[in-house]
Design a protein around this motif. Structure first.
Motif, PDB file in Angstrom:
ATOM      1  N   LYS A 591       0.876  -1.173   0.000  1.00 36.90           N
ATOM      2  CA  LYS A 591       0.000   0.000   0.000  1.00 36.90           C
ATOM      3  C   LYS A 591       0.911   1.220   0.000  1.00 36.90           C
ATOM      4  CE  LYS A 591      -3.301   2.266   3.030  1.00 36.90           C
ATOM      5  NZ  LYS A 591      -3.887   2.326   4.330  1.00 36.90           N
ATOM      6  N   PRO A 592       0.490   2.287  -0.680  1.00 38.42           N
ATOM      7  CA  PRO A 592       1.387   3.458  -0.764  1.00 38.42           C
ATOM      8  C   PRO A 592       1.676   4.078   0.609  1.00 38.42           C
ATOM      9  CG  PRO A 592      -0.368   3.605  -2.394  1.00 38.42           C
ATOM     10  CD  PRO A 592      -0.718   2.465  -1.494  1.00 38.42           C
ATOM     11  N   LEU A 593       2.756   4.830   0.613  1.00 38.81           N
ATOM     12  CA  LEU A 593       3.273   5.508   1.805  1.00 38.81           C
ATOM     13  C   LEU A 593       2.277   6.551   2.321  1.00 38.81           C
ATOM     14  CD1 LEU A 593       6.273   6.259   3.072  1.00 38.81           C
ATOM     15  CD2 LEU A 593       6.172   8.063   1.407  1.00 38.81           C
ATOM     16  N   GLU A 594       2.259   6.751   3.655  1.00 40.53           N
ATOM     17  CA  GLU A 594       1.479   7.847   4.244  1.00 40.53           C
ATOM     18  C   GLU A 594       2.432   8.802   4.950  1.00 40.53           C
ATOM     19  OE1 GLU A 594      -2.647   5.420   5.381  1.00 40.53           O
ATOM     20  OE2 GLU A 594      -1.396   6.220   6.996  1.00 40.53           O
ATOM     21  N   LEU A 595       2.164  10.122   4.828  1.00 41.39           N
ATOM     22  CA  LEU A 595       2.950  11.127   5.551  1.00 41.39           C
ATOM     23  C   LEU A 595       2.044  11.837   6.533  1.00 41.39           C
ATOM     24  CD1 LEU A 595       5.198  12.764   2.819  1.00 41.39           C
ATOM     25  CD2 LEU A 595       5.956  11.485   4.809  1.00 41.39           C
ATOM     26  N   TRP A 596       2.483  11.927   7.794  1.00 37.82           N
ATOM     27  CA  TRP A 596       1.661  12.512   8.848  1.00 37.82           C
ATOM     28  C   TRP A 596       2.407  13.644   9.537  1.00 37.82           C
ATOM     29  CZ3 TRP A 596      -3.205  10.607  10.671  1.00 37.82           C
ATOM     30  CH2 TRP A 596      -3.667   9.456   9.999  1.00 37.82           C
ATOM     31  N   ASP A 597       1.630  14.567  10.128  1.00 37.69           N
ATOM     32  CA  ASP A 597       2.203  15.606  10.982  1.00 37.69           C
ATOM     33  C   ASP A 597       2.133  15.086  12.415  1.00 37.69           C
ATOM     34  OD1 ASP A 597       2.591  17.822  12.689  1.00 37.69           O
ATOM     35  OD2 ASP A 597       2.116  19.174  11.026  1.00 37.69           O
ATOM     36  N   VAL A 598       3.306  14.920  13.054  1.00 39.84           N
ATOM     37  CA  VAL A 598       3.357  14.317  14.393  1.00 39.84           C
ATOM     38  C   VAL A 598       2.701  15.231  15.427  1.00 39.84           C
ATOM     39  CG1 VAL A 598       4.924  13.566  16.245  1.00 39.84           C
ATOM     40  CG2 VAL A 598       5.418  12.955  13.884  1.00 39.84           C
ATOM     41  N   ARG A 599       2.868  16.571  15.236  1.00 40.21           N
ATOM     42  CA  ARG A 599       2.428  17.500  16.277  1.00 40.21           C
ATOM     43  C   ARG A 599       0.909  17.591  16.339  1.00 40.21           C
ATOM     44  NH1 ARG A 599       6.004  21.977  13.563  1.00 40.21           N
ATOM     45  NH2 ARG A 599       4.854  21.016  11.860  1.00 40.21           N
ATOM     46  N   THR A 600       0.257  17.452  15.179  1.00 45.09           N
ATOM     47  CA  THR A 600      -1.216  17.615  15.169  1.00 45.09           C
ATOM     48  C   THR A 600      -1.939  16.302  14.925  1.00 45.09           C
ATOM     49  OG1 THR A 600      -1.076  18.107  12.816  1.00 45.09           O
ATOM     50  CG2 THR A 600      -1.021  19.984  14.330  1.00 45.09           C
ATOM     51  N   CYS A 601      -1.191  15.216  14.705  1.00 45.15           N
ATOM     52  CA  CYS A 601      -1.773  13.896  14.387  1.00 45.15           C
ATOM     53  C   CYS A 601      -2.685  13.971  13.158  1.00 45.15           C
ATOM     54  CB  CYS A 601      -2.568  13.335  15.567  1.00 45.15           C
ATOM     55  SG  CYS A 601      -1.589  13.114  17.029  1.00 45.15           S
ATOM     56  N   THR A 602      -2.249  14.731  12.148  1.00 46.64           N
ATOM     57  CA  THR A 602      -3.069  14.817  10.925  1.00 46.64           C
ATOM     58  C   THR A 602      -2.309  14.210   9.762  1.00 46.64           C
ATOM     59  OG1 THR A 602      -2.176  17.029  10.583  1.00 46.64           O
ATOM     60  CG2 THR A 602      -4.360  16.890  11.596  1.00 46.64           C
ATOM     61  N   LEU A 603      -3.081  13.667   8.812  1.00 48.33           N
ATOM     62  CA  LEU A 603      -2.504  13.057   7.616  1.00 48.33           C
ATOM     63  C   LEU A 603      -2.168  14.163   6.630  1.00 48.33           C
ATOM     64  CD1 LEU A 603      -1.893  10.441   6.011  1.00 48.33           C
ATOM     65  CD2 LEU A 603      -4.241  10.505   5.195  1.00 48.33           C
ATOM     66  N   LEU A 604      -0.901  14.258   6.241  1.00 48.27           N
ATOM     67  CA  LEU A 604      -0.487  15.284   5.268  1.00 48.27           C
ATOM     68  C   LEU A 604      -0.730  14.782   3.842  1.00 48.27           C
ATOM     69  CD1 LEU A 604       2.924  16.423   6.810  1.00 48.27           C
ATOM     70  CD2 LEU A 604       0.734  17.589   6.986  1.00 48.27           C
ATOM     71  N   ARG A 605      -0.390  13.569   3.574  1.00 52.71           N
ATOM     72  CA  ARG A 605      -0.504  13.058   2.195  1.00 52.71           C
ATOM     73  C   ARG A 605      -0.552  11.541   2.212  1.00 52.71           C
ATOM     74  NH1 ARG A 605       1.894  14.113  -3.063  1.00 52.71           N
ATOM     75  NH2 ARG A 605       1.919  16.327  -2.565  1.00 52.71           N
ATOM     76  N   GLU A 606      -1.511  10.985   1.491  1.00 54.62           N
ATOM     77  CA  GLU A 606      -1.478   9.536   1.219  1.00 54.62           C
ATOM     78  C   GLU A 606      -1.088   9.424  -0.238  1.00 54.62           C
ATOM     79  OE1 GLU A 606      -4.151   5.513   1.701  1.00 54.62           O
ATOM     80  OE2 GLU A 606      -5.053   7.443   2.166  1.00 54.62           O
ATOM     81  N   MET A 607       0.015   8.722  -0.522  1.00 51.68           N
ATOM     82  CA  MET A 607       0.553   8.683  -1.881  1.00 51.68           C
ATOM     83  C   MET A 607      -0.406   7.934  -2.821  1.00 51.68           C
ATOM     84  SD  MET A 607       3.133  10.457  -1.539  1.00 51.68           S
ATOM     85  CE  MET A 607       4.256  11.074  -0.317  1.00 51.68           C
ATOM     86  N   SER A 608      -0.261   8.265  -4.087  1.00 55.98           N
ATOM     87  CA  SER A 608      -1.178   7.680  -5.077  1.00 55.98           C
ATOM     88  C   SER A 608      -0.871   6.200  -5.288  1.00 55.98           C
ATOM     89  CB  SER A 608      -1.021   8.420  -6.412  1.00 55.98           C
ATOM     90  OG  SER A 608       0.326   8.293  -6.828  1.00 55.98           O
ATOM     91  N   LYS A 609      -1.821   5.514  -5.946  1.00 58.60           N
ATOM     92  CA  LYS A 609      -1.700   4.061  -6.130  1.00 58.60           C
ATOM     93  C   LYS A 609      -0.448   3.671  -6.911  1.00 58.60           C
ATOM     94  CE  LYS A 609      -5.728   2.177  -4.579  1.00 58.60           C
ATOM     95  NZ  LYS A 609      -7.013   2.372  -5.247  1.00 58.60           N
ATOM     96  N   ASN A 610      -0.058   4.544  -7.878  1.00 54.86           N
ATOM     97  CA  ASN A 610       1.098   4.182  -8.712  1.00 54.86           C
ATOM     98  C   ASN A 610       2.428   4.592  -8.085  1.00 54.86           C
ATOM     99  OD1 ASN A 610       0.886   6.858  -8.895  1.00 54.86           O
ATOM    100  ND2 ASN A 610       0.674   6.990 -11.151  1.00 54.86           N
ATOM    101  N   PHE A 611       2.377   4.987  -6.807  1.00 60.83           N
ATOM    102  CA  PHE A 611       3.611   5.361  -6.096  1.00 60.83           C
ATOM    103  C   PHE A 611       4.494   4.114  -5.940  1.00 60.83           C
ATOM    104  CE2 PHE A 611       6.125   6.655  -2.353  1.00 60.83           C
ATOM    105  CZ  PHE A 611       6.441   7.959  -2.710  1.00 60.83           C
ATOM    106  N   PRO A 612       5.795   4.254  -6.177  1.00 65.65           N
ATOM    107  CA  PRO A 612       6.658   3.052  -6.129  1.00 65.65           C
ATOM    108  C   PRO A 612       6.642   2.360  -4.757  1.00 65.65           C
ATOM    109  CG  PRO A 612       7.967   5.070  -6.257  1.00 65.65           C
ATOM    110  CD  PRO A 612       6.550   5.467  -6.514  1.00 65.65           C
ATOM    111  N   THR A 613       6.872   1.048  -4.765  1.00 66.74           N
ATOM    112  CA  THR A 613       6.934   0.290  -3.500  1.00 66.74           C
ATOM    113  C   THR A 613       8.220   0.659  -2.759  1.00 66.74           C
ATOM    114  OG1 THR A 613       5.801  -1.503  -4.594  1.00 66.74           O
ATOM    115  CG2 THR A 613       6.879  -2.034  -2.516  1.00 66.74           C
ATOM    116  N   VAL A 614       8.076   1.040  -1.501  1.00 63.92           N
ATOM    117  CA  VAL A 614       9.237   1.489  -0.716  1.00 63.92           C
ATOM    118  C   VAL A 614       9.913   0.287  -0.056  1.00 63.92           C
ATOM    119  CG1 VAL A 614       9.980   2.927   1.223  1.00 63.92           C
ATOM    120  CG2 VAL A 614       8.116   3.702  -0.260  1.00 63.92           C
TER     121      VAL A 614
END
Length: 1237
Positions: A591-614
């Motif tokens: 599943k694509p990568l998720e980026l979160w803001d630690v201070r506010t516990c909010t999701l900044l970006r969920e990468m698109s489906k075609n995002f490379p496998t990390v």
């Protein structure tokens, strides 16, 4: 540039966890006050008073199966100091002898490669303290010199040996428990291997549980009770009756001679070895919990029993109310017809599961009033016995058990009625001995207080749970966080909890139950908070429940970081927090990568489906926070300048308020307004490196670097400064220097690189890399390996996780359930105990240098400069360096540590000792006994126990020559307990032997037993009873005629001259022709026991002669026999002078004791003994003794001077008359010089 900015000093240590099944018998509680036990291949040493780990010994390659502390029964001085010696044996047959204080190995011993079955230090020799006896499977016993590692002798036996036990009363007697039966060895000697192969006997086990057979009163001698079938036979029993494999343990009773116990799961059998017959059974009802182990006590006839549910019980023998057995009567039909042990106290049980069960128990050998339970999950529970007095003079107890009374003497000196409750120093200070109560008459005249005992949990040490672990060290120490920094390590476990350890002390800081499944990873967000993730087991579709929790450590509050997300999705593979702890990258399996803001516990970006496998991801240490801060501060200042009122009458108060506000704002900006720009890199399955930038809630794609052809699929990345390190599935490492734009690949040939972590500290470019089969430390500057660890080669454990603890220490979590903090060399080393950071001070004088520990002992014993005692050594003229003085004060402070433990009742042992030490009425004699107990000095403890008893009783006898009856009464009411055997008063010894033979008589079941009983009765002078037994012989028995004639002889023996001389002639002929026992019996019959004793001694039967003298001779004749025995014990070939001294004490030969102590160079003991004797008036002061007294005091003064204990030396030199004159002048000279100046 300095290589490392700030470093916190942490000692290398090992956090341990669950035990291995082979560790079960590897535990020992030493006289030194420390408990050692095996945990996997390690040996842990813990302090029994504070339940703190003080040492971890690591050298064994396989599981530790036995540990044994060296004995302390020798005289300690500068040449033979107090030392912590421990032997540990492992499953590969290796024995290591340790110096525990320094953590160094003294010697290693290897004979075979199978697990050592049993081992024991020899305790009886005055000459050598280094002898260690070990059982090497399958059937060898080997005697080693444990100091040099040399083999002294080796002996093999016919069967497999399971364990052995020494007779505590006779060191030449050793008993082996073998797979088929028991082997009694009676010629054990350190100088040569036993010549005979021992007397082999078989055990026919109790068929039905004896507890179901009701006790039947004996209706006559012929129907004597036979409660258990014969237990020990010389014939091999039939197959169905051999249940020896059920026999869990064999042990001699140290509380009385010639008794042994056999432990079965449902009963404990007490055997009398004089007749090889069961004389007591402790059985468990059908619903009861089976036994696992039993420890017999020395000070009182009691048994500590461990049950399968982890409950510890104490059983104490019910005292027999006087069996006087006058010669012309049948024994009283009422006496207890077997040894009965009543349950007196029991501890709480533990919760037993598949993985948690009690392993073994040990008892404090010094005080015998506390036990430690070792549990398979690594817990150590210390239970202490506490006594309570149940009202005044209560004797009408309804329970079947006879009441327990408090002792009538404390440290040897009787205590008056209504005195305060004695401190619970030891078992013999808590309950009176077996001989103390001899009948209702004495109870009326003497005041007894009834006592009740209960167990209190006073110490608990818990280990790590079962592996696997995920570990993460908190953010490193910097100059900014130095005030609030604590070196905390978070450990995620398989049961979903996170344990936080403080690595300064190695103690558990917090345990947090956060997840419902195995914790897979932890990342700290600050010094006081962390994120942890756990994943459940996958379902049919390969989906799991992901749990990602944000934990605040001070409050323990945890919140679901991803809110409602997490059910039925691909598993989280890793989480990575950015350098400034602003952002979090969550990487999933499919599943694509998720980026979160630690201070506010909010999701900044969920990468698109075609995002490379990390496959690997790492945040960059570079950011733009500093430039942002500068810009903001400049903007603020510009604003402030515009808003300042034109008139400059701004009061100084207001301007300072503004500057404070600005400072506060600039500090809070990081967590609120400023969102600095941070970068991260990741690789995809093809090895391509991507670079992304995150700022606020915008995510920008950066440069891409094509894959490196030399590398396979990248598995992990680490980034620090200008260095980037990549690792792949084939074990290749690639070092990138971003500044110089060069990369260098190194093939390590070590399979998959699982983890790479940079060390903390500015300019520190070391990394630790973890592989499937171990770990390596690399220096990225030089691109070279610093150290390597490989499972199966250097170590036997597999590494599960790695991290850095400080800039020069790494942390390894391994599959043996341990977490190790090691130097960068990754070599396991033991530390010095005195360098340990402990939360509570530990009383252990063994850690001090020899001079200091002996000086401390002298300081506690006598303080001549003070009217009252003190525990402050700093103001005393003691010419050691301040460092040693401070160490001494630290030890004394640990005595003053009067902290309460779990309950208001549970004072620690040390606080009781402190109270006594400071008590002005506490006499020197009692103080000697107390300090011996405090130091765990076995030799001193036995000496002062016997000395205090006899000094008091002989001084009383002197004072009461007119009132002899009172003196006898006193002796009967408070005799020396039977555990001292031959050293007891004759009257009590005789009484005990009579009780014993009556019990044997009740239990006899064969002709052999009856004959042995008759022989004993004849020696004891119980002729009428002996005749009855002799007449019981069946007419079919081949001995019928002989026994009948013997009965006639015994009844017709008169004191007429001719018959006496005939019998004496026959007896001497018998003895000359090898029939020693029969000859001795005849001599005893005609009241010639003194001659009988002489013959026994001539033929080397010294113990038997002493026994006969005590039961048959008057005190003068008995003293003659015992004095000859003393001469024998002092001879060079026997060399048991310490035992000889105890015998002399029991005879009241105090001057000779002082002479012997002085000739053996026991100067401290001799001087203190002489001082006490003078106080009690038991040494006559005349010209001869005066000379001895002066020499003894002068020599002790010299030894105190050597220790640097000047004031004590002056005191004893001034008492030494002419002998100490020169020494006194020498000691006082420096003082005079000082005053002149």
């Amino acid at each position: 540039m300095l290589p490392y900015t700030v470093n916190i000093r942490l000692s290398a240590r090992t956090l341990t966890g669950a035990l291995s099944a082979q560790n079960k018998g590897a535990v020992d509680w030493g006289w030194q006050g420390l408990i050692a036990y095996g945990c996997q291949s390690l040996v842990l040493v813990i302090d029994s008073n504070t339940a703190q780990t003080v040492q971890v010994l690591e050298r064994h390659k396989t599981t530790v199966v036995k540990v044994k502390w060296a004995k302390e029964n020798y005289h300690h001085n500068i040449g033979s100091p107090y030392s912590l010696r421990l032997a540990s044996a492992d499953a590969s047959g290796k024995i290591i002898v340790w110096d525990v204080a320094t953590g160094t190995v003294r010697c290693e011993i290897q004979e075979h490669t199978k697990p050592i079955q049993d081992m024991q230090w020899l305790w009886n020799q005055d000459a050598s303290r280094d002898l260690l006896l070990a059982v090497h499977p399958p059937n060898y016993i080997v005697l080693w010199n444990a100091d040099t590692g040399t083999k002294l002798w080796k002996k093999s036996y016919a069967e497999n040996i399971l364990s052995f036990s020494f007779d505590p009363f006779d060191p030449s007697h050793l008993t082996l428990l073998t797979s088929e039966g028991i082997v009694f060895i009676s010629d054990f000697s350190p100088s040569k291997a036993p010549a005979s192969s021992g007397k082999k006997v078989y055990i026919s086990s109790p068929h039905s549980s004896p507890s179901h057979n009701k006790l039947v009163a004996a209706t006559g001698a012929k129907k004597a009770l036979d409660k258990v079938k014969i237990l020990i036979t010389n014939e091999k029993p039939s197959a169905e009756s051999v249940t020896l494999n059920e026999c869990l343990q064999l042990s001699y009773l140290p509380s009385k001679r010639n008794y042994m116990l056999l432990l079965y799961p449902r009963e404990i059998l007490i055997l009398d070895l004089e007749v090889n017959q069961t004389v007591g059974v402790i059985a468990i009802e059908r619903t009861g919990i089976p036994f696992v182990q039993v420890i017999p006590c020395f000070q009182r006839d009691g048994l500590f029993c461990l049950h399968e549910n982890g409950c510890i019980t104490l059983r104490v023998r019910r005292s027999n109310i006087s069996i006087t057995g006058t010669s012309n009567e049948d024994p009283d039909p009422d006496p207890v017809q077997e040894l009965i042990y009543d349950l007196r106290s029991q501890s709480d049980a533990i919760r037993v599961t598949k993985t948690v069960r009690p392993f073994s128990m040990v008892c404090c050998p010094v005080n015998e009033n506390s036990t430690a339970l070792i549990v398979s999950d690594g817990r150590v529970m210390i239970w202490e016995l506490k006594s309570t007095i149940s009202g005044r003079n209560l004797r009408n107890s309804n329970s079947s058990a006879s009441p327990l009374y408090s002792p009538v003497a404390f440290c040897g000196i009787p205590v008056g009625a209504f005195q305060n409750k004695l401190p619970d120093l030891s078992l013999d200070n808590m309950i009176a001995g077996q001989g103390a109560v001899t009948g209702e008459e004495q109870l009326k005249n003497y005041f007894f207080q009834e006592v009740h005992l209960k167990f209190l949990l006073t110490g608990l040490l818990s280990g790590l749970p079962l592996p696997p672990f995920a570990i993460r060290m908190c953010p490193p120490l910097t100059t900014k966080n130095i005030k609030q920094y604590q070196p905390l390590l978070a450990v995620g476990t398989s049961n979903g909890s996170v344990l936080v350890y403080n690595l300064t002390t190695g103690l558990l800081h917090k345990e947090l139950s956060i997840h419902s499944c195995e914790v897979k990873g932890i990342e700290w967000t600050s010094l006081t908070g962390f994120l942890s993730f756990a994943t459940s087991t996958p379902n049919n579709l390969g989906l799991v429940r992901n749990e990602l929790q944000l934990v605040d450590l001070p409050t323990g509050r945890s919140i679901a970081f991803r809110g409602e997300r997490g059910n039925d999705e691909p598993a989280i593979e890793m989480i990575k927090v950015s350098h400034l702890k602003q952002y979090l990258a969550v990487v999933f399996k499919d599943k694509p990568l998720e980026l979160w803001d630690v201070r506010t516990c909010t999701l900044l970006r969920e990468m698109s489906k075609n995002f490379p496998t990390v496959t690997a991801l790492e945040w960059s240490p570079t950011h733009n926070l500093k430039s942002l801060k500068k810009k903001q501060l400049a903007a603020r200042e510009a604003m402030a300048r515009q808003t300042v009122v034109s008139d400059t009458e701004l009061s100084s108060v207001e301007s300072s308020v503004i500057s404070l506000l600005q400072e506060a704002e600039s500090k809070s900006e990081l967590s609120q307004n400023i969102s600095a720009r941070e970068h991260f890199v990741f690789t995809d399955t093809d090895g391509q490196v991507y670079h992304l930038t995150v700022e606020g809630n915008s995510v920008k794609d950066g440069a891409r670097i094509p894959p490196d052809g030399s590398m396979g699929s990248v598995t992990c990345i680490a980034w620090k400064g200008d260095t980037l390190v990549l690792g792949d599935v084939d074990g290749n490492l690639n070092f990138w220097d971003l500044k110089a734009r060069v990369s260098r690949g190194i093939p390590t040939h070590r399979s998959w690189v699982r983890k790479i972590r940079f060390a903390p500290g500015k300019g520190n470019q070391k990394v630790i890399t973890m592989y499937t089969d171990g770990a390596e430390v690399w220096d990225t500057k030089e691109v070279q390996m610093v150290s390597s660890l490989r499972s199966g080669r250097n170590v036997n454990f597999r590494i599960l996780d790695v991290d850095w603890c400080t800039s020069d220490k790494v942390i390894l979590a391994s599959d043996d359930g341990c977490i190790r903090v090691l130097e960068t060399t990754m070599k396991s080393t033991c530390f010095r105990m005195d360098e340990q950071e402990l939360t509570e001070p530990v009383w252990c004088p063994y850690l001090l240098v020899p001079r200091a520990s002996l000086a401390l002992k002298a300081f506690l014993l006598h303080q001549p400069w003070n009217d009252k005692c003190t525990l402050d050594i700093l103001h005393i003229d003691y010419p050691e360096n301040e460092n040693i003085k401070n160490l001494l004060q630290k030890q004394l402070n640990s005595l003053s540590n009067t902290a309460y433990y779990r309950s208001d009742m549970a004072f620690c042992f040390c606080s009781d000792v402190k109270k006594l030490v400071l008590d002005p009425e506490f006499t020197l004699l009692q103080r000697c006994l107390l300090i011996a107990r405090l130091y765990g000095d076995e030799s001193e403890l036995h000496f002062w126990s016997v000395a205090s008893h006899y000094l008091y009783s002989f001084s009383q006898e002197k004072a009461q020559t007119t009132k002899t009856t009172d003196s006898l009464q006193e002796k009967l009411i408070n005799p020396l307990d039977i555990c001292y055997d031959i050293l007891c008063e004759n009257s009590y010894f005789q009484k005990f032997q009579l009780e014993r033979v009556h019990l044997q008589e009740v239990k006899r079941s064969t002709y052999d037993h009856t004959r042995k009983c008759a022989d004993q009765l004849l020696l004891l002078g119980q002729t009428d009873r002996a005749v009855q037994l002799l007449l019981e012989t069946n007419a079919e028995n081949p001995h019928y005629y002989c026994d009948s004639l013997k009965a006639c002889l015994v009844t017709t023996v008169t004191s007429s001259g001719p018959s006496q001389s005939t019998i004496k002639l026959v007896a001497t002929n018998m003895i000359a022709n090898g029939k020693l026992a029969e000859g001795v019996q005849l001599l005893s019959l005609i009241d010639k026991a003194a001659d009988a004793c002489r013959y026994l001694q001539t033929y080397g039967e010294w113990n038997r002669a002493a026994w006969l003298a005590k039961v048959r001779l008057n005190s003068e004749e008995c003293a003659d026999v015992l004095k000859r025995w003393v001469d024998h014990l002092c001879s060079p070939q026997v060399n048991q002078k310490s035992k000889a001294i105890l015998v002399l004490l029991s005879l009241g030969c105090f001057t000779r004791v002082a002479e012997m102590l002085h000739s053996m160079r026991y100067f401290d003991r001799a001087a203190l003994f002489v001082e006490v004797c003078l106080k009690y008036g038991t040494i006559e002061v005349n010209e001869v003794t005066n000379k001895l007294i002066h020499v003894v005091f002068a020599d002790y003064a010299r030894s105190l001077k050597t220790l640097g204990f000047k004031q004590g030396a002056i005191m004893f030199a001034s008492k030494a008359g002419a002998s100490g004159k020169d020494l006194l002048n020498e000691l006082k000279q420096p003082e005079e010089e000082v005053t002149e100046e």
